[in-house]
Design an enzyme around this catalytic site. Structure first.
Site, PDB file in Angstrom:
ATOM      1  N   HIS A  88       0.870  -1.182   0.000  1.00 28.59           N
ATOM      2  CA  HIS A  88       0.000   0.000   0.000  1.00 28.59           C
ATOM      3  C   HIS A  88       0.899   1.222   0.000  1.00 28.59           C
ATOM      4  CE1 HIS A  88      -3.625  -2.404   0.972  1.00 28.59           C
ATOM      5  NE2 HIS A  88      -2.764  -3.153   1.649  1.00 28.59           N
ATOM      6  N   ARG A  90      -0.343   4.299  -0.747  1.00 21.65           N
ATOM      7  CA  ARG A  90      -1.209   5.365  -0.236  1.00 21.65           C
ATOM      8  C   ARG A  90      -1.467   6.530  -1.191  1.00 21.65           C
ATOM      9  NH1 ARG A  90      -3.311   2.079   3.430  1.00 21.65           N
ATOM     10  NH2 ARG A  90      -2.015   1.727   5.285  1.00 21.65           N
ATOM     11  N   ASN A 120      -6.649   0.640  -2.899  1.00 26.76           N
ATOM     12  CA  ASN A 120      -7.475   1.376  -1.935  1.00 26.76           C
ATOM     13  C   ASN A 120      -6.880   2.743  -1.606  1.00 26.76           C
ATOM     14  OD1 ASN A 120      -5.396  -0.023  -0.603  1.00 26.76           O
ATOM     15  ND2 ASN A 120      -6.544  -0.150   1.316  1.00 26.76           N
ATOM     16  N   ASP A 178      -8.819  -5.085  -2.157  1.00 27.50           N
ATOM     17  CA  ASP A 178      -8.086  -5.209  -0.899  1.00 27.50           C
ATOM     18  C   ASP A 178      -8.380  -4.066   0.048  1.00 27.50           C
ATOM     19  OD1 ASP A 178      -6.081  -6.827   0.583  1.00 27.50           O
ATOM     20  OD2 ASP A 178      -5.077  -4.899   0.648  1.00 27.50           O
ATOM     21  N   HIS A 258      -2.706 -12.341   2.285  1.00 28.93           N
ATOM     22  CA  HIS A 258      -2.382 -12.373   3.722  1.00 28.93           C
ATOM     23  C   HIS A 258      -3.144 -13.451   4.515  1.00 28.93           C
ATOM     24  CE1 HIS A 258      -6.009  -9.966   3.801  1.00 28.93           C
ATOM     25  NE2 HIS A 258      -5.405  -8.817   3.557  1.00 28.93           N
ATOM     26  N   ASP A 331       2.219  -7.012   2.718  1.00 29.81           N
ATOM     27  CA  ASP A 331       1.053  -6.203   3.077  1.00 29.81           C
ATOM     28  C   ASP A 331       1.526  -4.910   3.743  1.00 29.81           C
ATOM     29  OD1 ASP A 331      -1.505  -5.275   3.447  1.00 29.81           O
ATOM     30  OD2 ASP A 331      -2.032  -6.680   5.052  1.00 29.81           O
ATOM     31  N   HIS A 335       1.267   3.964   8.230  1.00 33.35           N
ATOM     32  CA  HIS A 335       0.360   4.974   8.775  1.00 33.35           C
ATOM     33  C   HIS A 335       1.171   6.089   9.406  1.00 33.35           C
ATOM     34  CE1 HIS A 335      -3.338   2.722   8.125  1.00 33.35           C
ATOM     35  NE2 HIS A 335      -2.770   1.654   8.650  1.00 33.35           N
TER      36      HIS A 335
END
Length: 465
Positions: A88, A90, A120, A178, A258, A331, A335
């Protein structure tokens, strides 16, 4: 002009002009005396590797060709560039967590030459324009391969299926929802049928959101002890079973993301025995930690799927060893620091993974005899390439010079403050591990190198000398 700074690498990064950028990026390079691990040719032997202009020219013992750049790989693993099917980055929409540039730096530092970016984002990668945005932005900022995975439904709302044929034609390597499952079984079946028609794999996030409720960690006595709502194994298992049956019904190529439960492994085994086109991945955190690692209100241990019981971890390891579980993916889910400083209940799910994957795999699997070094290369490079039908993941002559060089004996302590990723959210900070990436070479260009006291990541817009 000013050099772009790599967050977390501090002043070390400023030395990149002196030791990483230069003639070795464009001239003939010879890797000498490394343990070459190439699953495609079943090679596990001390050999040399010669490449030029982004292409592997020769893999043999004692190559004597002249080369302007020579890398001494004595005692090191030399394997095809690592491939991560599940990251990810982002961008767009959540650049305060990660960007394509910083995510690519983290990938390079972790030994990855190819990564597949999940859809996503905001907006979601659900159109040709968004697929092209990811590809074009990656080409602008990095030399590693960033391949977009497109959303199954528009806006990932679970209702209107996107145009898989056009998305694939423009560079999407898979489709996925996902971050959530396509909960409507009718829509999920139709999506798999259409994916089978255009031969694009479906990457499934297996989570029954109705069963999750308010769960934040694995259901059981540990959750009761911590005072948290639990997430049952059935949350994953129900959708794994459904999606395998839908793949059987439609002929789709299904990849299970995952996986974390013992029954997921058993169902994948049964699917393969039936000859279904089903593959599955395991993350390093799921084969390394159990729910017992959670001893305080620390959201760095909050991930989805959650950390399970020891019996699940044991089954995942056995699945990786036997080949039932096909590959290792991270994965990678960065954050912002302030988000992970919240309570376990309120913080978002996810941890970073790109910069710890190699060390955890060597420490927990290779050193403990679960995987051989050749199997490690297979699970982290060759098989992921096969799943997305890439010509990478091998050191065969004539293939792209994507190469990862690892020192398997280098022991150190993970320090998240040194991560190139913007996300420092990891449960492994302070863990002693073995296995350090020494060089990451993408398309014949050194995008990362490590020597004691000098750690260097090369961005595309750093001026060449």
């Amino acid at each position: 002009r000013d050099q772009p700074r790599s967050r977390g690498l501090g002043d070390v990064y400023k030395r990149q002009i002196d030791c990483c950028v230069g003639k070795e990026r464009i001239m003939k390079t010879l890797i000498k005396g490394g343990r070459v691990l190439d699953p495609a040719s079943k090679t596990d032997a001390v050999k040399d590797v010669l490449f030029e202009d982004g292409v592997i020219l020769k893999v043999a013992e004692n190559i004597t060709d002249d080369a302007e750049n020579v890398i001494d790989a004595d005692g090191m693993f030399v394997m095809p560039g690592l491939i991560d099917l599940h990251v990810h980055f982002r961008e767009p929409g959540f650049e305060h967590k990660e960007t394509i540039r910083t995510g690519a730096r983290a990938a390079a530092r972790g030994g990855f030459t190819t990564v597949c970016a999940m859809p996503n984002t905001k907006p979601a990668i659900d159109s040709v324009e968004m697929v092209r945005y990811i590809i074009d932005k990656a080409k602008e900022v990095t030399d590693i391969n960033v391949l977009p995975i497109a959303a199954i439904t528009a806006g990932q709302d679970g209702e209107y299926i996107t145009d898989f044929e056009k998305l694939k034609e423009n560079g999407a390597v898979a489709v996925s929802e996902d971050g959530k499952s396509v909960m409507n079984a009718r829509v999920a079946r139709q999506a798999m049928r259409l994916a089978a028609e255009v031969d694009i794999p479906v990457f499934a996030h297996c989570e029954d959101k109705n069963l999750v409720a308010r769960g934040v960690m694995n259901a059981g006595e540990k959750a009761k002890e911590m005072g948290f709502y639990g997430i049952m194994n059935a949350v994953e298992d129900v959708i794994v079973a459904r999606d395998i049956l839908l793949a059987k019904n439609t002929g789709a190529r299904l990849h299970l993301c995952h996986c974390s439960t013992k029954d997921s492994v058993r169902m994948v085994e049964l699917a393969k025995k039936e000859g279904l086109q089903v593959t599955a991945e395991v993350t390093p955190h799921h084969f390394t930690l159990t729910e017992d690692a959670i001893t305080s209100d620390d959201a760095n241990f909050k991930m989805n799927p959650p950390l399970r019981k020891q019996e699940d971890v044991d089954e995942l390891k056995e699945g990786l060893s036997s080949g039932i579980m096909d590959c290792i993916s991270t994965d990678h889910a960065p954050h912002h620091k302030t988000e992970k400083e919240r309570s376990f209940v309120d913080a978002p799910f996810g941890i970073t993974g790109l910069e710890t994957s190699v060390a955890l795999t060597i420490t927990e699997l290779v050193d403990k005899g679960v995987l051989t070094p050749l199997q490690m290369a297979e699970r982290m490079s060759y098989t992921p390439a096969q799943i997305i039908k890439s010509d990478r993941g091998t050191l065969l002559e004539g293939r792209p010079a994507d190469i990862t060089i690892i020192d398997p004996a280098d022991e150190y302590v993970i320090d998240s403050s040194m991560f190139a990723s913007m996300g420092k959210n990891t449960p492994f900070n302070g863990k002693t591990v073995k296995g350090r990436v020494r060089y990451t070479i993408a398309g014949g260009k050194t995008v990362y190198s490590y020597r004691p006291g000098c750690e260097c990541i090369v961005d595309k817009d750093v001026p060449k000398l």
